[in-house]
Write a protein that holds these residues in place. Structure first.
Motif, mmCIF file in Angstrom:
data_model
loop_
_atom_site.group_PDB
_atom_site.id
_atom_site.type_symbol
_atom_site.label_atom_id
_atom_site.label_comp_id
_atom_site.label_asym_id
_atom_site.label_seq_id
_atom_site.Cartn_x
_atom_site.Cartn_y
_atom_site.Cartn_z
ATOM 1 N N HIS A 80 0.807 -1.216 0.000
ATOM 2 C CA HIS A 80 0.000 0.000 0.000
ATOM 3 C C HIS A 80 0.838 1.263 0.000
ATOM 4 O O HIS A 80 0.443 2.276 -0.540
ATOM 5 N N SER A 81 2.008 1.210 0.619
ATOM 6 C CA SER A 81 2.820 2.419 0.696
ATOM 7 C C SER A 81 3.959 2.431 -0.319
ATOM 8 O O SER A 81 4.770 3.339 -0.305
ATOM 9 N N SER A 82 4.012 1.432 -1.209
ATOM 10 C CA SER A 82 5.098 1.416 -2.192
ATOM 11 C C SER A 82 4.887 2.530 -3.207
ATOM 12 O O SER A 82 3.758 2.887 -3.517
ATOM 13 N N PRO A 83 5.969 3.085 -3.725
ATOM 14 C CA PRO A 83 5.831 4.147 -4.728
ATOM 15 C C PRO A 83 5.126 3.612 -5.974
ATOM 16 O O PRO A 83 5.268 2.445 -6.329
ATOM 17 N N CYS A 84 4.360 4.457 -6.613
ATOM 18 C CA CYS A 84 3.663 4.046 -7.821
ATOM 19 C C CYS A 84 4.674 3.919 -8.967
ATOM 20 O O CYS A 84 5.492 4.810 -9.179
ATOM 21 N N PRO A 85 4.617 2.821 -9.722
ATOM 22 C CA PRO A 85 5.545 2.646 -10.842
ATOM 23 C C PRO A 85 5.412 3.713 -11.921
ATOM 24 O O PRO A 85 6.342 3.925 -12.689
ATOM 25 N N CYS A 86 4.278 4.416 -11.992
ATOM 26 C CA CYS A 86 4.037 5.372 -13.072
ATOM 27 C C CYS A 86 4.927 6.607 -13.009
ATOM 28 O O CYS A 86 4.992 7.376 -13.968
ATOM 29 N N GLY A 87 5.607 6.805 -11.886
ATOM 30 C CA GLY A 87 6.524 7.929 -11.766
ATOM 31 C C GLY A 87 5.963 9.159 -11.071
ATOM 32 O O GLY A 87 6.713 10.078 -10.748
ATOM 33 N N ALA A 146 -3.211 9.875 -17.889
ATOM 34 C CA ALA A 146 -3.432 9.083 -16.677
ATOM 35 C C ALA A 146 -3.648 7.613 -17.033
ATOM 36 O O ALA A 146 -3.159 6.719 -16.334
ATOM 37 N N LEU A 147 -4.360 7.361 -18.129
ATOM 38 C CA LEU A 147 -4.544 5.979 -18.557
ATOM 39 C C LEU A 147 -3.208 5.371 -18.977
ATOM 40 O O LEU A 147 -2.902 4.230 -18.643
ATOM 41 N N MET A 148 -2.401 6.148 -19.710
ATOM 42 C CA MET A 148 -1.088 5.652 -20.122
ATOM 43 C C MET A 148 -0.261 5.268 -18.903
ATOM 44 O O MET A 148 0.354 4.201 -18.859
ATOM 45 N N ARG A 149 -0.235 6.140 -17.898
ATOM 46 C CA ARG A 149 0.529 5.861 -16.684
ATOM 47 C C ARG A 149 0.002 4.617 -15.974
ATOM 48 O O ARG A 149 0.770 3.773 -15.517
ATOM 49 N N SER A 150 -1.318 4.491 -15.901
ATOM 50 C CA SER A 150 -1.895 3.331 -15.206
ATOM 51 C C SER A 150 -1.647 2.047 -15.984
ATOM 52 O O SER A 150 -1.458 0.980 -15.389
ATOM 53 N N ARG A 151 -1.621 2.118 -17.307
ATOM 54 C CA ARG A 151 -1.316 0.936 -18.112
ATOM 55 C C ARG A 151 0.155 0.541 -17.959
ATOM 56 O O ARG A 151 0.473 -0.638 -17.872
ATOM 57 N N ILE A 167 7.006 10.623 -19.731
ATOM 58 C CA ILE A 167 6.042 11.143 -20.699
ATOM 59 C C ILE A 167 6.757 12.238 -21.483
ATOM 60 O O ILE A 167 7.224 13.223 -20.908
ATOM 61 N N LEU A 168 6.834 12.071 -22.795
ATOM 62 C CA LEU A 168 7.553 13.015 -23.650
ATOM 63 C C LEU A 168 6.630 14.085 -24.233
ATOM 64 O O LEU A 168 7.062 15.216 -24.434
ATOM 65 N N ALA A 169 5.382 13.729 -24.538
ATOM 66 C CA ALA A 169 4.438 14.689 -25.124
ATOM 67 C C ALA A 169 3.025 14.141 -25.007
ATOM 68 O O ALA A 169 2.813 12.931 -24.968
ATOM 69 N N THR A 170 2.064 15.058 -24.956
ATOM 70 C CA THR A 170 0.650 14.691 -25.017
ATOM 71 C C THR A 170 -0.047 15.633 -25.989
ATOM 72 O O THR A 170 0.378 16.778 -26.176
ATOM 73 N N ASP A 171 -1.110 15.136 -26.602
ATOM 74 C CA ASP A 171 -1.932 15.960 -27.482
ATOM 75 C C ASP A 171 -3.375 15.525 -27.281
ATOM 76 O O ASP A 171 -3.702 14.342 -27.458
ATOM 77 N N GLY A 172 -4.235 16.464 -26.895
ATOM 78 C CA GLY A 172 -5.622 16.114 -26.598
ATOM 79 C C GLY A 172 -5.674 15.258 -25.345
ATOM 80 O O GLY A 172 -4.854 15.371 -24.452
ATOM 81 N N GLY A 173 -6.682 14.391 -25.316
ATOM 82 C CA GLY A 173 -6.767 13.434 -24.228
ATOM 83 C C GLY A 173 -7.256 13.966 -22.898
ATOM 84 O O GLY A 173 -7.060 13.311 -21.879
ATOM 85 N N THR A 174 -7.908 15.130 -22.890
ATOM 86 C CA THR A 174 -8.442 15.672 -21.638
ATOM 87 C C THR A 174 -9.953 15.479 -21.598
ATOM 88 O O THR A 174 -10.530 14.868 -22.500
#
Length: 142
Positions: A18-25, A49-54, A92-99
């Motif tokens: 539960h207290s381990s750091p999240c792998p997503c960064g 957020a989906l990318m990070r969770s995946r 994460i290098l770049a995002t476009d849209g996705g909000t």
């Protein structure tokens, strides 16, 4: 009377700490970050957020989550995990849209693993209001 110190119980290796750091960064614990999405306690609010969770699901080898968040049009029957692959970081290098204001989005990322890295431009769409992964183009020059 002397008391022996109480030793913390060891957690089973496959159980998330539960207290381990999240792998997503992102800062914060896995349980409060991507873990809540993996458990189905909500949906990722953005394509990033989906990318990070995946990514976190790949780290933890959470096949049900990966399949659940894959577009029905492109979803494979199963996810083949490489047993020797150890993911070590996400950038994460770049995002476009996705909000919340978009129906599609892209996320360009670099995922590092022992011995190398993978870079991909990933495409996402909303299906029934939830973000899902459609497909991606891998950059072979990483």
């Amino acid at each position: 009377m002397s008391r022996r110190p109480v030793r913390p119980r060891r957690q089973h290796a496959s159980a998330p700490a539960h207290s381990s750091p999240c792998p997503c960064g992102l800062p914060g614990a896995y349980d409060d970050c991507c873990g809540r999405f993996h458990r189905g306690e909500g949906a990722a609010p953005t394509a990033e957020a989906l990318m990070r969770s995946r990514y976190s699901a790949f780290v933890r080898r959470d096949e049900p989550y990966l399949l659940r968040t894959w577009h029905p049009r492109t979803r494979p029957a199963e996810v083949a995990f490489d047993p020797g692959l150890r993911w070590t970081g996400l950038e994460i290098l770049a995002t476009d849209g996705g909000t919340a204001f978009h129906s599609t989005g892209t996320v360009t990322f670099r995922a590092s693993y022992r011995g190398g890295a993978l870079s991909e431009l990933s495409r996402f769409e909303r299906v029934d209001g939830a973000w899902v992964y459609v497909d991606g183009d891998i950059d072979p020059d990483v």
